[in-house]
Write a protein that holds these residues in place. Structure first.
Motif, PDB file in Angstrom:
ATOM      1  N   TYR A   1      12.057  17.630 -33.051  1.00 61.50           N
ATOM      2  CA  TYR A   1      12.032  17.598 -31.548  1.00 61.50           C
ATOM      3  C   TYR A   1      10.570  17.796 -31.131  1.00 61.50           C
ATOM      4  CZ  TYR A   1      17.063  17.347 -31.543  1.00 61.50           C
ATOM      5  OH  TYR A   1      18.596  16.957 -31.808  1.00 61.50           O
ATOM      6  N   SER A   2       9.892  18.588 -31.795  1.00 58.61           N
ATOM      7  CA  SER A   2       8.520  19.038 -31.418  1.00 58.61           C
ATOM      8  C   SER A   2       7.277  17.974 -31.629  1.00 58.61           C
ATOM      9  CB  SER A   2       7.941  20.192 -32.351  1.00 58.61           C
ATOM     10  OG  SER A   2       7.833  20.145 -33.490  1.00 58.61           O
ATOM     11  N   ARG A   3       7.518  16.736 -32.138  1.00 58.81           N
ATOM     12  CA  ARG A   3       6.947  15.772 -32.585  1.00 58.81           C
ATOM     13  C   ARG A   3       6.519  14.944 -31.311  1.00 58.81           C
ATOM     14  NH1 ARG A   3       9.772  13.923 -37.915  1.00 58.81           N
ATOM     15  NH2 ARG A   3       9.093  15.422 -39.094  1.00 58.81           N
ATOM     16  N   ILE A   4       5.158  14.454 -31.317  1.00 56.95           N
ATOM     17  CA  ILE A   4       4.887  13.525 -30.097  1.00 56.95           C
ATOM     18  C   ILE A   4       5.324  12.168 -30.656  1.00 56.95           C
ATOM     19  CG2 ILE A   4       2.696  12.499 -29.034  1.00 56.95           C
ATOM     20  CD1 ILE A   4       1.348  15.368 -29.825  1.00 56.95           C
ATOM     21  N   PRO A   5       5.872  11.336 -30.046  1.00 56.33           N
ATOM     22  CA  PRO A   5       6.482  10.076 -29.911  1.00 56.33           C
ATOM     23  C   PRO A   5       5.287   9.201 -30.514  1.00 56.33           C
ATOM     24  CG  PRO A   5       6.916  10.676 -27.866  1.00 56.33           C
ATOM     25  CD  PRO A   5       6.054  12.042 -28.187  1.00 56.33           C
ATOM     26  N   LYS A   6       5.544   8.456 -31.503  1.00 58.63           N
ATOM     27  CA  LYS A   6       4.624   7.666 -32.102  1.00 58.63           C
ATOM     28  C   LYS A   6       4.012   6.242 -31.435  1.00 58.63           C
ATOM     29  CE  LYS A   6       5.083   9.174 -36.762  1.00 58.63           C
ATOM     30  NZ  LYS A   6       4.283   9.880 -37.418  1.00 58.63           N
ATOM     31  N   VAL A   7       5.018   5.946 -30.534  1.00 59.23           N
ATOM     32  CA  VAL A   7       4.894   4.856 -29.787  1.00 59.23           C
ATOM     33  C   VAL A   7       4.161   5.119 -28.407  1.00 59.23           C
ATOM     34  CG1 VAL A   7       5.963   2.688 -28.560  1.00 59.23           C
ATOM     35  CG2 VAL A   7       7.118   3.900 -30.334  1.00 59.23           C
ATOM     36  N   VAL A   8       2.674   5.254 -28.494  1.00 58.86           N
ATOM     37  CA  VAL A   8       1.845   5.594 -27.461  1.00 58.86           C
ATOM     38  C   VAL A   8       0.945   4.547 -27.197  1.00 58.86           C
ATOM     39  CG1 VAL A   8       0.191   7.191 -26.570  1.00 58.86           C
ATOM     40  CG2 VAL A   8       1.944   8.042 -28.232  1.00 58.86           C
ATOM     41  N   LYS A   9       1.058   3.817 -25.942  1.00 54.05           N
ATOM     42  CA  LYS A   9       0.121   2.882 -25.766  1.00 54.05           C
ATOM     43  C   LYS A   9      -1.215   3.239 -25.227  1.00 54.05           C
ATOM     44  CE  LYS A   9      -0.423  -1.192 -22.614  1.00 54.05           C
ATOM     45  NZ  LYS A   9       0.380  -1.677 -21.628  1.00 54.05           N
ATOM     46  N   LYS A  10      -2.374   2.757 -26.017  1.00 51.23           N
ATOM     47  CA  LYS A  10      -3.655   3.257 -25.694  1.00 51.23           C
ATOM     48  C   LYS A  10      -4.210   2.415 -24.564  1.00 51.23           C
ATOM     49  CE  LYS A  10      -4.596   5.080 -30.241  1.00 51.23           C
ATOM     50  NZ  LYS A  10      -5.502   4.885 -31.327  1.00 51.23           N
ATOM     51  N   ILE A  11      -4.632   3.146 -23.642  1.00 50.68           N
ATOM     52  CA  ILE A  11      -5.383   2.291 -22.520  1.00 50.68           C
ATOM     53  C   ILE A  11      -6.938   2.684 -22.705  1.00 50.68           C
ATOM     54  CG2 ILE A  11      -5.531   2.209 -20.240  1.00 50.68           C
ATOM     55  CD1 ILE A  11      -2.915   3.491 -19.829  1.00 50.68           C
ATOM     56  N   SER A  12      -7.702   1.272 -22.524  1.00 52.62           N
ATOM     57  CA  SER A  12      -8.872   1.423 -22.889  1.00 52.62           C
ATOM     58  C   SER A  12      -9.501   1.122 -21.367  1.00 52.62           C
ATOM     59  CB  SER A  12      -9.436  -0.129 -23.785  1.00 52.62           C
ATOM     60  OG  SER A  12      -9.238  -1.221 -23.044  1.00 52.62           O
ATOM     61  N   LYS A  13     -11.061   1.472 -21.405  1.00 52.69           N
ATOM     62  CA  LYS A  13     -11.603   1.254 -20.167  1.00 52.69           C
ATOM     63  C   LYS A  13     -11.611  -0.087 -19.605  1.00 52.69           C
ATOM     64  CE  LYS A  13     -15.104   4.963 -20.988  1.00 52.69           C
ATOM     65  NZ  LYS A  13     -16.349   5.197 -21.223  1.00 52.69           N
ATOM     66  N   ALA A  14     -11.629  -1.115 -20.419  1.00 49.66           N
ATOM     67  CA  ALA A  14     -11.485  -2.499 -20.173  1.00 49.66           C
ATOM     68  C   ALA A  14      -9.945  -2.571 -19.379  1.00 49.66           C
ATOM     69  CB  ALA A  14     -11.736  -3.472 -21.122  1.00 49.66           C
ATOM     70  N   ASP A  15      -8.880  -2.103 -19.807  1.00 53.07           N
ATOM     71  CA  ASP A  15      -7.760  -2.186 -19.102  1.00 53.07           C
ATOM     72  C   ASP A  15      -7.742  -1.483 -17.912  1.00 53.07           C
ATOM     73  OD1 ASP A  15      -6.841  -3.567 -21.386  1.00 53.07           O
ATOM     74  OD2 ASP A  15      -5.785  -1.820 -22.475  1.00 53.07           O
ATOM     75  N   LEU A  16      -8.362  -0.405 -17.747  1.00 53.65           N
ATOM     76  CA  LEU A  16      -8.567   0.475 -16.594  1.00 53.65           C
ATOM     77  C   LEU A  16      -9.273  -0.543 -15.416  1.00 53.65           C
ATOM     78  CD1 LEU A  16      -9.173   4.099 -17.662  1.00 53.65           C
ATOM     79  CD2 LEU A  16      -7.058   3.102 -16.650  1.00 53.65           C
ATOM     80  N   ASN A  17     -10.274  -1.250 -16.041  1.00 49.95           N
ATOM     81  CA  ASN A  17     -11.014  -1.867 -14.994  1.00 49.95           C
ATOM     82  C   ASN A  17     -10.322  -3.154 -14.555  1.00 49.95           C
ATOM     83  OD1 ASN A  17     -13.111  -0.402 -14.903  1.00 49.95           O
ATOM     84  ND2 ASN A  17     -14.428  -1.187 -16.791  1.00 49.95           N
ATOM     85  N   LYS A  18      -9.472  -3.921 -15.224  1.00 46.89           N
ATOM     86  CA  LYS A  18      -8.613  -4.821 -14.940  1.00 46.89           C
ATOM     87  C   LYS A  18      -7.526  -4.564 -13.939  1.00 46.89           C
ATOM     88  CE  LYS A  18      -8.772  -7.175 -19.216  1.00 46.89           C
ATOM     89  NZ  LYS A  18      -8.018  -7.720 -20.450  1.00 46.89           N
ATOM     90  N   GLU A  19      -7.036  -3.197 -13.852  1.00 44.46           N
ATOM     91  CA  GLU A  19      -6.095  -2.922 -12.776  1.00 44.46           C
ATOM     92  C   GLU A  19      -6.841  -2.710 -11.601  1.00 44.46           C
ATOM     93  OE1 GLU A  19      -3.909   0.255 -14.530  1.00 44.46           O
ATOM     94  OE2 GLU A  19      -3.313  -0.627 -16.199  1.00 44.46           O
ATOM     95  N   SER A  20      -7.965  -2.281 -11.531  1.00 44.42           N
ATOM     96  CA  SER A  20      -8.619  -2.195 -10.347  1.00 44.42           C
ATOM     97  C   SER A  20      -8.754  -3.135  -9.543  1.00 44.42           C
ATOM     98  CB  SER A  20      -9.951  -1.328 -10.341  1.00 44.42           C
ATOM     99  OG  SER A  20      -9.742  -0.173 -11.113  1.00 44.42           O
TER     100      SER A  20
END
Length: 157
Positions: free
Chosen positions: A138-157
């Motif tokens: 129950y205390s583990r962090i879920p393994k399915v974490v989507k990494k967001i890069s700076k390029a992805d952040l720039n695309k959304e803007s």
């Protein structure tokens, strides 16, 4: 210790008390973190109660051993319902008879102690399982974490 007869409980009484303490599988709810922690608290209380029962059984065993320290117990008719009136015995025979009678009367208590020890081990194993496996899960962090890069952040803007 005025009258040892009143202080000593029958081993069957202890066995029944131990049977009442056994935990049912339905009582072990590990579906959520909260339930697992609640179960852990219940197991700690149960272990404390079982340990207290073991102390009570051990106390009665000490009382029985104390009764058998006095060789005159053989001469007394029906002390604790254990002895009848017998023939005169030599010192060695008296000692052997005392040891034999003492062991015969302590055996059921030893069996209850063995059951209690086994149950304590089961409780400890279950607690360890809950602490190491269930709460850890129950205390583990879920393994399915989507990494967001700076390029992805720039695309959304």
């Amino acid at each position: 210790m005025e009258n040892p007869e009143e202080e000593i409980l029958d081993p069957g009484v202890y066995y029944e008390q131990l049977q009442e303490m056994y935990i049912e599988e339905a009582d072990l709810n590990l579906s959520t973190d909260f339930e697992a922690r609640t179960t852990l608290v219940k197991l700690n209380r149960l272990q404390s109660d079982v340990s207290k029962l073991k102390r009570d059984v051990s106390k009665d065993m000490r009382t029985i051993r104390t009764v058998y320290l006095d060789e005159s117990v053989i001469d007394k008719p029906k002390l604790l319902g254990l002895f009848g009136r017998g023939k005169d015995l030599s010192t060695a025979e008296r000692r052997k008879k005392l040891e034999k009678e003492r062991e015969k009367n302590l055996t059921p208590y030893k069996e209850v102690i063995d059951l209690i020890d086994d149950y304590i081990i089961q409780i400890e194993d279950l607690k360890k399982y809950i602490e190491d496996e269930v709460l850890e899960t129950y205390s583990r962090i879920p393994k399915v974490v989507k990494k967001i890069s700076k390029a992805d952040l720039n695309k959304e803007s």
